[in-house]
Design a protein around this motif. Sequence first.
Motif, PDB file in Angstrom:
ATOM      1  N   ASP A 127      49.864  59.092  56.994  1.00  7.47           N
ATOM      2  CA  ASP A 127      50.818  58.128  56.452  1.00  7.47           C
ATOM      3  C   ASP A 127      50.107  56.861  55.987  1.00  7.47           C
ATOM      4  O   ASP A 127      50.414  56.300  54.933  1.00  7.47           O
ATOM      5  CB  ASP A 127      51.859  57.769  57.505  1.00  7.47           C
ATOM      6  N   LEU A 128      49.141  56.405  56.789  1.00  7.39           N
ATOM      7  CA  LEU A 128      48.410  55.181  56.442  1.00  7.39           C
ATOM      8  C   LEU A 128      47.488  55.410  55.249  1.00  7.39           C
ATOM      9  O   LEU A 128      47.283  54.496  54.439  1.00  7.39           O
ATOM     10  CB  LEU A 128      47.619  54.699  57.657  1.00  7.39           C
ATOM     11  N   ASP A 129      46.935  56.622  55.108  1.00  6.36           N
ATOM     12  CA  ASP A 129      46.155  56.937  53.903  1.00  6.36           C
ATOM     13  C   ASP A 129      47.031  56.837  52.655  1.00  6.36           C
ATOM     14  O   ASP A 129      46.578  56.389  51.596  1.00  6.36           O
ATOM     15  CB  ASP A 129      45.561  58.350  54.014  1.00  6.36           C
ATOM     16  N   ALA A 130      48.288  57.264  52.776  1.00  6.01           N
ATOM     17  CA  ALA A 130      49.214  57.151  51.649  1.00  6.01           C
ATOM     18  C   ALA A 130      49.500  55.693  51.329  1.00  6.01           C
ATOM     19  O   ALA A 130      49.603  55.308  50.158  1.00  6.01           O
ATOM     20  CB  ALA A 130      50.514  57.893  51.962  1.00  6.01           C
ATOM     21  N   PHE A 131      49.604  54.857  52.363  1.00  9.75           N
ATOM     22  CA  PHE A 131      49.772  53.423  52.148  1.00  9.75           C
ATOM     23  C   PHE A 131      48.576  52.863  51.378  1.00  9.75           C
ATOM     24  O   PHE A 131      48.732  52.087  50.440  1.00  9.75           O
ATOM     25  CB  PHE A 131      49.887  52.707  53.500  1.00  9.75           C
ATOM     26  N   PHE A 132      47.384  53.264  51.795  1.00  2.00           N
ATOM     27  CA  PHE A 132      46.165  52.782  51.151  1.00  2.00           C
ATOM     28  C   PHE A 132      46.099  53.268  49.711  1.00  2.00           C
ATOM     29  O   PHE A 132      45.692  52.532  48.801  1.00  2.00           O
ATOM     30  CB  PHE A 132      44.947  53.246  51.951  1.00  2.00           C
ATOM     31  N   ALA A 133      46.509  54.518  49.469  1.00  2.00           N
ATOM     32  CA  ALA A 133      46.479  55.062  48.110  1.00  2.00           C
ATOM     33  C   ALA A 133      47.381  54.260  47.175  1.00  2.00           C
ATOM     34  O   ALA A 133      47.047  54.042  46.002  1.00  2.00           O
ATOM     35  CB  ALA A 133      46.906  56.531  48.127  1.00  2.00           C
ATOM     36  N   ASP A 134      48.520  53.795  47.684  1.00  2.00           N
ATOM     37  CA  ASP A 134      49.427  52.989  46.865  1.00  2.00           C
ATOM     38  C   ASP A 134      48.806  51.647  46.479  1.00  2.00           C
ATOM     39  O   ASP A 134      49.212  51.039  45.481  1.00  2.00           O
ATOM     40  CB  ASP A 134      50.738  52.735  47.611  1.00  2.00           C
ATOM     41  N   ARG A 135      47.840  51.201  47.248  1.00  2.00           N
ATOM     42  CA  ARG A 135      47.216  49.900  47.005  1.00  2.00           C
ATOM     43  C   ARG A 135      45.763  50.041  46.562  1.00  2.00           C
ATOM     44  O   ARG A 135      45.010  49.077  46.588  1.00  2.00           O
ATOM     45  CB  ARG A 135      47.290  49.058  48.289  1.00  2.00           C
ATOM     46  N   PHE A 136      45.380  51.258  46.187  1.00  2.00           N
ATOM     47  CA  PHE A 136      43.977  51.541  45.912  1.00  2.00           C
ATOM     48  C   PHE A 136      43.592  51.100  44.499  1.00  2.00           C
ATOM     49  O   PHE A 136      43.532  51.903  43.568  1.00  2.00           O
ATOM     50  CB  PHE A 136      43.693  53.027  46.107  1.00  2.00           C
ATOM     51  N   GLN A 137      43.343  49.810  44.364  1.00  2.00           N
ATOM     52  CA  GLN A 137      42.871  49.246  43.113  1.00  2.00           C
ATOM     53  C   GLN A 137      42.174  47.924  43.404  1.00  2.00           C
ATOM     54  O   GLN A 137      42.480  47.249  44.388  1.00  2.00           O
ATOM     55  CB  GLN A 137      44.029  49.028  42.141  1.00  2.00           C
ATOM     56  N   VAL A 138      41.224  47.572  42.540  1.00  2.00           N
ATOM     57  CA  VAL A 138      40.475  46.338  42.733  1.00  2.00           C
ATOM     58  C   VAL A 138      41.319  45.184  42.190  1.00  2.00           C
ATOM     59  O   VAL A 138      41.793  45.237  41.047  1.00  2.00           O
ATOM     60  CB  VAL A 138      39.120  46.402  41.997  1.00  2.00           C
ATOM     61  N   PRO A 139      41.532  44.132  42.967  1.00  2.00           N
ATOM     62  CA  PRO A 139      42.302  42.987  42.477  1.00  2.00           C
ATOM     63  C   PRO A 139      41.650  42.381  41.232  1.00  2.00           C
ATOM     64  O   PRO A 139      40.425  42.333  41.111  1.00  2.00           O
ATOM     65  CB  PRO A 139      42.265  42.006  43.661  1.00  2.00           C
ATOM     66  N   GLU A 140      42.475  41.922  40.315  1.00  2.00           N
ATOM     67  CA  GLU A 140      41.978  41.370  39.059  1.00  2.00           C
ATOM     68  C   GLU A 140      41.036  40.198  39.295  1.00  2.00           C
ATOM     69  O   GLU A 140      40.060  40.007  38.556  1.00  2.00           O
ATOM     70  CB  GLU A 140      43.162  40.931  38.183  1.00  2.00           C
ATOM     71  N   ALA A 141      41.303  39.428  40.330  1.00  2.00           N
ATOM     72  CA  ALA A 141      40.471  38.248  40.598  1.00  2.00           C
ATOM     73  C   ALA A 141      39.049  38.624  40.993  1.00  2.00           C
ATOM     74  O   ALA A 141      38.134  37.791  40.882  1.00  2.00           O
ATOM     75  CB  ALA A 141      41.110  37.408  41.695  1.00  2.00           C
ATOM     76  N   GLN A 142      38.834  39.874  41.454  1.00  2.00           N
ATOM     77  CA  GLN A 142      37.504  40.300  41.885  1.00  2.00           C
ATOM     78  C   GLN A 142      36.750  41.068  40.801  1.00  2.00           C
ATOM     79  O   GLN A 142      35.591  41.408  40.986  1.00  2.00           O
ATOM     80  CB  GLN A 142      37.628  41.176  43.132  1.00  2.00           C
ATOM     81  N   LYS A 143      37.396  41.320  39.664  1.00  2.00           N
ATOM     82  CA  LYS A 143      36.742  42.092  38.611  1.00  2.00           C
ATOM     83  C   LYS A 143      35.799  41.210  37.787  1.00  2.00           C
ATOM     84  O   LYS A 143      36.076  40.042  37.538  1.00  2.00           O
ATOM     85  CB  LYS A 143      37.791  42.722  37.701  1.00  2.00           C
ATOM     86  N   ILE A 144      34.684  41.816  37.377  1.00  2.00           N
ATOM     87  CA  ILE A 144      33.697  41.123  36.548  1.00  2.00           C
ATOM     88  C   ILE A 144      34.001  41.446  35.084  1.00  2.00           C
ATOM     89  O   ILE A 144      34.138  42.622  34.723  1.00  2.00           O
ATOM     90  CB  ILE A 144      32.267  41.576  36.915  1.00  2.00           C
ATOM     91  N   PRO A 145      34.143  40.433  34.244  1.00  2.00           N
ATOM     92  CA  PRO A 145      34.451  40.685  32.819  1.00  2.00           C
ATOM     93  C   PRO A 145      33.421  41.620  32.183  1.00  2.00           C
ATOM     94  O   PRO A 145      32.213  41.459  32.368  1.00  2.00           O
ATOM     95  CB  PRO A 145      34.404  39.283  32.199  1.00  2.00           C
ATOM     96  N   GLY A 146      33.910  42.602  31.455  1.00  2.00           N
ATOM     97  CA  GLY A 146      33.045  43.560  30.782  1.00  2.00           C
ATOM     98  C   GLY A 146      32.735  44.792  31.586  1.00  2.00           C
ATOM     99  O   GLY A 146      32.342  45.828  31.027  1.00  2.00           O
ATOM    100  N   ASP A 147      32.893  44.736  32.906  1.00  2.00           N
ATOM    101  CA  ASP A 147      32.632  45.895  33.763  1.00  2.00           C
ATOM    102  C   ASP A 147      33.840  46.837  33.757  1.00  2.00           C
ATOM    103  O   ASP A 147      34.966  46.433  33.482  1.00  2.00           O
ATOM    104  CB  ASP A 147      32.325  45.467  35.189  1.00  2.00           C
ATOM    105  N   GLU A 148      33.570  48.107  34.057  1.00  2.00           N
ATOM    106  CA  GLU A 148      34.625  49.106  34.135  1.00  2.00           C
ATOM    107  C   GLU A 148      34.870  49.475  35.598  1.00  2.00           C
ATOM    108  O   GLU A 148      33.924  49.542  36.400  1.00  2.00           O
ATOM    109  CB  GLU A 148      34.248  50.363  33.336  1.00  2.00           C
ATOM    110  N   TYR A 149      36.133  49.716  35.928  1.00  2.00           N
ATOM    111  CA  TYR A 149      36.517  50.024  37.307  1.00  2.00           C
ATOM    112  C   TYR A 149      37.352  51.306  37.308  1.00  2.00           C
ATOM    113  O   TYR A 149      38.332  51.422  36.573  1.00  2.00           O
ATOM    114  CB  TYR A 149      37.302  48.868  37.919  1.00  2.00           C
ATOM    115  N   ASP A 150      36.930  52.253  38.142  1.00  2.00           N
ATOM    116  CA  ASP A 150      37.609  53.540  38.242  1.00  2.00           C
ATOM    117  C   ASP A 150      37.960  53.783  39.714  1.00  2.00           C
ATOM    118  O   ASP A 150      37.076  54.000  40.549  1.00  2.00           O
ATOM    119  CB  ASP A 150      36.708  54.657  37.714  1.00  2.00           C
TER     120      ASP A 150
END
Length: 262
Positions: A127-150
Amino acid sequence: MRALREKWNSQNGASVLLALLFFLVCMMVAASILMAAVSNAGKLRSNREEQQRYMALSSALLLVCEELTAAEYRGQYLYEKSEFSSGEDGEGNPVTHNRHVYEQVEGSFVCGLNSSSGPALLPLAGDLDAFFADRFQVPEAQKIPGDEYDCRKLDSLSAQRSPYTLTFTPDPGGDGYPGLSGEKVSVTITLNESGSIRLRAVLEGQEGDTEAMEAELLPCDSLQKLLVPEGGLTSGEDPVLFQTEPVKWKLNWLVKKEVETG
């Protein structure tokens, strides 16, 4: 005095009536005392049984609460970074950026109710893995311009979801839980969308049983804050295993409630 003596010795039946009346009064007093004693005995027995039920429910519920407040979940993921060329700058120099690949894997759920081997007694990890999957993305504030995130979510998320029910059957003559006195107690655990955990304890096999105890556990911090992959990580070419901040719970309330009956 003489008249009373004459009535006592009279053969007209007055003395017999007085004796019967006195006997009737004695019987009524004795019956009242007996009824009061029986009523008090019934109340004592009822109070003792109610106290035993309360002890059984509270002991089982507190046991589960203690284990869950000591439990910890961490989302886990593999991280890999690689460079790629995105063309040239105005002076003809090559421009490179990084590709960040995050792949969710099964998380870690440490709980005293689960054994190190065999199936989990309380399979909240899925159940907690499913919670994490729903939130599994890098916050925009932590992204480096020009880099790609998968961000790749876990493929085999568990189809099983709470509520889960645990049944305790202690042995009064052995190492049973204190206060349970051999009663079977079922504790139902439900994980809510907010990350809070609701618990409900009832006695099994009690016809017309209207007693229950409930409790609520709250996450010590927001899941939105804890269950996110960290951006800008450094690693070599091989994927490296990372973990999120730990999710823990604290007791919010515990009360005795009445079971709703149809």
